[in-house]
Design an enzyme around this catalytic site. Structure first.
Site, PDB file in Angstrom:
ATOM      1  NE  ARG A  46     -12.070  23.261  71.767  1.00 18.83           N
ATOM      2  CZ  ARG A  46     -12.328  21.976  71.887  1.00 18.83           C
ATOM      3  NH1 ARG A  46     -11.818  21.287  72.879  1.00 18.83           N
ATOM      4  NH2 ARG A  46     -13.099  21.344  71.014  1.00 18.83           N
ATOM      5  CG  ASP A 229     -32.953  15.774  70.537  1.00 16.92           C
ATOM      6  OD1 ASP A 229     -32.231  16.741  70.813  1.00 16.92           O
ATOM      7  OD2 ASP A 229     -33.195  15.408  69.368  1.00 16.92           O
ATOM      8  CG  HIS A 234     -38.190  21.537  69.817  1.00 18.43           C
ATOM      9  ND1 HIS A 234     -37.595  22.732  70.100  1.00 18.43           N
ATOM     10  CD2 HIS A 234     -37.205  20.739  69.329  1.00 18.43           C
ATOM     11  CE1 HIS A 234     -36.303  22.671  69.786  1.00 18.43           C
ATOM     12  NE2 HIS A 234     -36.049  21.462  69.325  1.00 18.43           N
ATOM     13  CE  LYS A 328     -32.387  11.753  66.089  1.00 18.05           C
ATOM     14  NZ  LYS A 328     -32.495  12.848  65.102  1.00 18.05           N
TER      15      LYS A 328
HETATM   16  P1  NAP Z   1     -20.666  21.644  67.241  1.00 21.47           P
HETATM   17  O1  NAP Z   1     -20.762  21.582  65.763  1.00 21.47           O
HETATM   18  O2  NAP Z   1     -20.026  20.532  67.967  1.00 21.47           O
HETATM   19  O3  NAP Z   1     -19.903  23.006  67.584  1.00 21.47           O
HETATM   20  C1  NAP Z   1     -19.433  23.301  68.869  1.00 21.47           C
HETATM   21  C2  NAP Z   1     -18.732  24.622  68.840  1.00 21.47           C
HETATM   22  O4  NAP Z   1     -18.189  24.863  70.132  1.00 21.47           O
HETATM   23  C3  NAP Z   1     -17.574  24.687  67.864  1.00 21.47           C
HETATM   24  O5  NAP Z   1     -17.449  25.991  67.356  1.00 21.47           O
HETATM   25  C4  NAP Z   1     -16.378  24.341  68.752  1.00 21.47           C
HETATM   26  O6  NAP Z   1     -15.207  24.833  68.156  1.00 21.47           O
HETATM   27  C5  NAP Z   1     -16.771  25.081  70.021  1.00 21.47           C
HETATM   28  N1  NAP Z   1     -16.134  24.540  71.213  1.00 21.47           N
HETATM   29  C6  NAP Z   1     -16.051  23.235  71.591  1.00 21.47           C
HETATM   30  N2  NAP Z   1     -15.354  23.133  72.738  1.00 21.47           N
HETATM   31  C7  NAP Z   1     -14.992  24.380  73.098  1.00 21.47           C
HETATM   32  C8  NAP Z   1     -14.273  24.913  74.185  1.00 21.47           C
HETATM   33  N3  NAP Z   1     -13.744  24.148  75.145  1.00 21.47           N
HETATM   34  N4  NAP Z   1     -14.105  26.251  74.252  1.00 21.47           N
HETATM   35  C9  NAP Z   1     -14.621  27.076  73.296  1.00 21.47           C
HETATM   36  N5  NAP Z   1     -15.324  26.618  72.234  1.00 21.47           N
HETATM   37  C10 NAP Z   1     -15.507  25.292  72.142  1.00 21.47           C
HETATM   38  O7  NAP Z   1     -22.090  21.849  67.914  1.00 21.47           O
HETATM   39  P2  NAP Z   1     -23.390  22.527  67.265  1.00 21.47           P
HETATM   40  O8  NAP Z   1     -24.150  21.501  66.529  1.00 21.47           O
HETATM   41  O9  NAP Z   1     -23.005  23.782  66.558  1.00 21.47           O
HETATM   42  O10 NAP Z   1     -24.241  22.850  68.550  1.00 21.47           O
HETATM   43  C11 NAP Z   1     -23.942  23.881  69.448  1.00 21.47           C
HETATM   44  C12 NAP Z   1     -24.971  23.875  70.568  1.00 21.47           C
HETATM   45  O11 NAP Z   1     -26.246  24.112  70.010  1.00 21.47           O
HETATM   46  C13 NAP Z   1     -25.064  22.527  71.289  1.00 21.47           C
HETATM   47  O12 NAP Z   1     -25.391  22.744  72.633  1.00 21.47           O
HETATM   48  C14 NAP Z   1     -26.222  21.856  70.582  1.00 21.47           C
HETATM   49  O13 NAP Z   1     -26.866  20.896  71.396  1.00 21.47           O
HETATM   50  C15 NAP Z   1     -27.112  23.035  70.302  1.00 21.47           C
HETATM   51  N6  NAP Z   1     -28.017  22.842  69.172  1.00 21.47           N
HETATM   52  C16 NAP Z   1     -27.526  22.515  67.945  1.00 21.47           C
HETATM   53  C17 NAP Z   1     -28.401  22.369  66.885  1.00 21.47           C
HETATM   54  C18 NAP Z   1     -27.903  22.052  65.503  1.00 21.47           C
HETATM   55  O14 NAP Z   1     -28.731  22.003  64.597  1.00 21.47           O
HETATM   56  N7  NAP Z   1     -26.609  21.867  65.287  1.00 21.47           N
HETATM   57  C19 NAP Z   1     -29.773  22.517  67.080  1.00 21.47           C
HETATM   58  C20 NAP Z   1     -30.245  22.866  68.350  1.00 21.47           C
HETATM   59  C21 NAP Z   1     -29.345  23.017  69.386  1.00 21.47           C
HETATM   60  P3  NAP Z   1     -13.741  24.276  68.578  1.00 21.47           P
HETATM   61  O15 NAP Z   1     -13.791  22.788  68.539  1.00 21.47           O
HETATM   62  O16 NAP Z   1     -12.819  24.907  67.587  1.00 21.47           O
HETATM   63  O17 NAP Z   1     -13.501  24.794  69.945  1.00 21.47           O
END
Ligand code: NAP
Length: 479
Positions: A46, A229, A234, A328
Site C-alpha cells: 500500500r 506456528d 515445519h 520460545k
Molecule cells: P509485514 O512486515 O507485516 O509486511 C506485510 C506486507 O504486506 C507489507 O509490505 C505491507 O505493506 C503489505 N500489506 C499490508 N496490507 C496490505 C494491503 N491491504 N494491500 C497490499 N499490501 C498490504 O509481514 P511479513 O513479516 O513480511 O510477513 C509477510 C507474510 O509472510 C505473512 O503472512 C507472514 O506470516 C509470513 N511469514 C513471515 C516470516 C518473517 O520472517 N517475517 C516468516 C514466515 C512467514 P503496506 O503496509 O505498505 O501495505
C-alpha cells in the site's frame, strides 16, 4: 506447463520478510548469474512509492541484510525493481498493477508475502486483471489458514484461479540445505535405510528451540501459538522427511506422495501425550527478559511451548515414538533431529567399563548444519581389567566439508524453483490438509480437557511436564 518466468510480482514488497529474506535472496541470485538478467521484479504494497522510492527501500534492506561479498552489482539489481502501490482489498487497483507488470512474455511468477487474510481479494484482483493465466504461477507464504476449514477456504480461493501445478506453498524449512541433505543421507547411502525402522530405532526427537520472545510478531503470534506456528508446518515436514518411504525419484510427485502418506498415518494425540507452556520472566544468556504476558500486555492462553509424543501408525514405525518439542525463550537456538537407535541385542563385553551406549544420529539444521553419529569405540590401553568402551562422535560439519560453496539463504532456492517451476520443495494441498487435520484434533483435545499452558521460566527447557513426557518412557531430551 513448463516455463521460466521472466517477471516476478512480489506482494508485501515492503514487509519484513521481503526486506530480510526475499530481496537479499533475489539480489544474491542475480549476483551469481542464477536468474536471467532480463528478470523484471515488480513490488507492490500500500505504501505510496514510485520505482525510485522502492529502490531506496531495497537498497537499505540489502545493505542491512545481505553481506557485501554476496551483493554483486547492486545498481544492476536495483534497476530490475519496479513498484506499484496497491491496496489488495481494492480490486479497482489491479488494472494499474497489470499495466505495470506489462505483457506476460515467457511467464510470470507471483509471490504473496502478505497476511493470508489478503490472499482471497488478491486472487480475485489477479483473475480480474488478467494476471492469473496459463503462464502465471503463484507462491504462498505460511500460515495457510488457522485450521483445516480456513485452510480449505484459502486453498479453494487459490484453486479457483491457479491449478495445483501452478500453486507453490512455501515452507522455508524445505529450502534449507540440511533438510534436503536428510534425503541424501537416507537415500544416497546404503548404511541407514536397512536400520531405519522400528526394529532398530527406539525413538526420534525433533526440536525447534528459539531464544527470542514475541519480538515484532505481537499481533500475529497470540492468535497462533507454537502448535500452529511451528508444529503444523515445519516440524511435521521434518517428521515426514524422516519417516517417509523411499520415493522412486527425486521429483515433486514422488516425494510429496510419500510425505502425505506419513502425514495421514499420524495417530491422533491422546490428552496425556502433549504438554503446553507459556514463558514467564527469566534470563537468556544471562540477560533478564520479560514474560509473555508482560510482552503482550495482557493475560493469554496462547502456548509459547509445546511438546508432543507422536506416533506414525504404519508397519515401519510401529511402537516408535516421535517426540516433538518447540518453544520460545528456550536456553538456546537450535533445530535438530535426533534418531536414537536401539541397543545391540547382546553385548560380548563383560566388564563394567564396557557398557555399550546405543548409537545416536543427530542432524543439526540450525544454527549449525552438521551430522553427528555417535558410535562405540575402544579406549586405548592394554585392558588388564577388561576392555573399556566409550561413545565417540563421527562428526560431519557441513561448513567444513563444503567450505567452497556459499551458504545460501533458504529462500534463494525456493525463489529460483518458483521462477523455474520446480515444485519438489513446495507443499501440496493434501499435505497441508493432513497436517491441519492432525493439529485440529490436538487443539480440540486441549479444549475438551480444559488444558491451558503451564508456565516456565524464560531460559529453561519448558515446563517440567515436558521432561516427564519423555522420561515416563525412559527417554531423555537431547540437550
Ligand atoms: P509485514 O512486515 O507485516 O509486511 C506485510 C506486507 O504486506 C507489507 O509490505 C505491507 O505493506 C503489505 N500489506 C499490508 N496490507 C496490505 C494491503 N491491504 N494491500 C497490499 N499490501 C498490504 O509481514 P511479513 O513479516 O513480511 O510477513 C509477510 C507474510 O509472510 C505473512 O503472512 C507472514 O506470516 C509470513 N511469514 C513471515 C516470516 C518473517 O520472517 N517475517 C516468516 C514466515 C512467514 P503496506 O503496509 O505498505 O501495505
Amino acid at each position: 506447463m513448463s516455463f521460466t518466468a521472466d517477471s516476478l510480482l512480489l506482494f508485501g514488497a515492503t514487509g519484513d520478510l521481503a526486506q530480510r529474506m526475499l530481496l537479499p535472496s533475489l539480489c544474491a541470485l542475480g549476483a551469481d548469474g542464477l536468474i536471467s538478467p532480463n528478470l523484471k521484479i515488480i513490488g507492490t504494497a500500500r505504501q505510496d512509492l514510485d520505482d525510485a522510492g522502492y529502490r531506496n527501500v531495497a537498497r537499505a534492506a540489502l545493505e542491512k541484510y545481505l553481506p557485501a561479498e554476496r551483493r554483486g552489482s547492486m545498481a544492476e539489481f536495483l534497476n530490475r525493481l519496479h513498484y506499484q502501490p496497491l491496496d489488495a482489498n481494492d480490486i479497482s487497483g489491479f488494472t494499474a498493477l497489470a499495466d505495470k507488470v506489462g505483457p506476460i512474455g515467457e511467464g510470470l511468477a507471483i509471490f504473496l508475502s502478505t497476511a493470508p487474510g489478503l490472499f482471497e481479494p488478491t486472487i480475485a484482483g489477479l483473475s480480474a486483471s488478467g494476471l492469473a493465466g496459463d503462464r502465471v504461477r503463484i507462491g504462498l507464504e505460511k500460515p495457510l489458514g488457522t485450521d483445516l476449514e480456513s485452510s480449505r477456504h484459502i486453498n479453494d480461493a487459490v484453486a479457483s484461479a491457479f491449478p495445483e501445478d501452478r500453486t507453490f506453498r512455501i515452507d522455508h524449512y524445505l529450502g534449507k540445505e540440511t533438510v534436503q541433505n536428510l534425503l541424501a543421507l537416507r537415500f544416497a547411502n546404503i548404511l541407514f535405510e536397512p536400520l531405519w525402522n522400528a526394529a532398530h530405532i527406539d525413538h526420534v526427537q525433533i526440536t525447534v528451540a528459539e531464544t527470542v520472545g514475541l519480538e515484532s510478531r505481537v499481533g500475529y503470534y497470540d492468535g497462533s501459538g507454537a502448535l500452529r506456528d511451528m508444529v503444523q508446518n515445519h516440524m511435521l515436514q521434518l517428521l515426514a522427511l524422516v519417516a517417509m518411504e523411499p520415493p522412486a525419484n527425486f521429483d515433486a510427485t514422488a516425494i510429496r506422495d510419500e510425505k502425505v502418506k506419513v502425514l495421514r498415518s499420524l495417530r491422533y494425540v491422546a490428552g496425556e501425550e502433549s504438554v503446553t507452556g507459556q514463558y514467564r520472566a527469566g534470563a537468556i544468556s544471562g540477560q533478564p527478559v520479560p514474560g509473555y504476558d508482560d510482552e503482550l500486555g495482557k493475560d493469554s492462553d496462547t502456548e509459547t511451548f509445546v511438546a508432543i509424543k507422536a506416533h506414525v501408525d504404519n508397519w515401519r514405525w510401529k511402537g516408535v515414538p516421535f517426540y516433538l518439542r518447540t518453544g520460545k525463550r528456550l536456553p538456546e537456538r537450535v533445530t535438530e533431529i535426533v534418531v536414537q537407535f536401539r541397543p545391540v541385542p547382546h553385548s560380548i563385553f563383560a566388564s563394567k567399563a564396557a557398557k555399550t551406549v546405543p548409537n545416536k544420529l543427530v542432524i543439526g539444521i540450525q544454527p549449525e548444519e552438521n551430522i553427528t553419529l555417535q558410535v562405540m569405540a575402544k579406549v586405548p590401553g592394554l585392558d588388564r581389567q577388561g576392555i573399556r568402551l566409550r561413545p565417540v562422535e563421527l562428526n560431519i560439519a557441513m561448513s567444513d566439508v563444503f567450505a567452497g560453496p556459499v551458504k545460501r539463504i533458504a529462500y534463494e532456492r525456493l525463489l529460483l524453483d518458483l521462477i523455474e517451476g520446480d515444485q519438489t520443495l513446495f507443499v501440496r494441498r493434501d499435505e497441508v490438509e493432513a497436517q491441519w487435520d492432525w493439529i485440529d484434533a490436538i487443539r480440540a483435545g486441549w479444549t475438551e480437557h480444559g488444558i491451558t499452558p503451564k508456565t516456565y521460566n524464560a531460559g529453561s527447557w519448558g515446563p517440567s511436564a515436558a521432561i516427564a513426557l519423555a522420561e515416563r518412557d525412559g527417554v531423555t531430551w537431547h540437550e
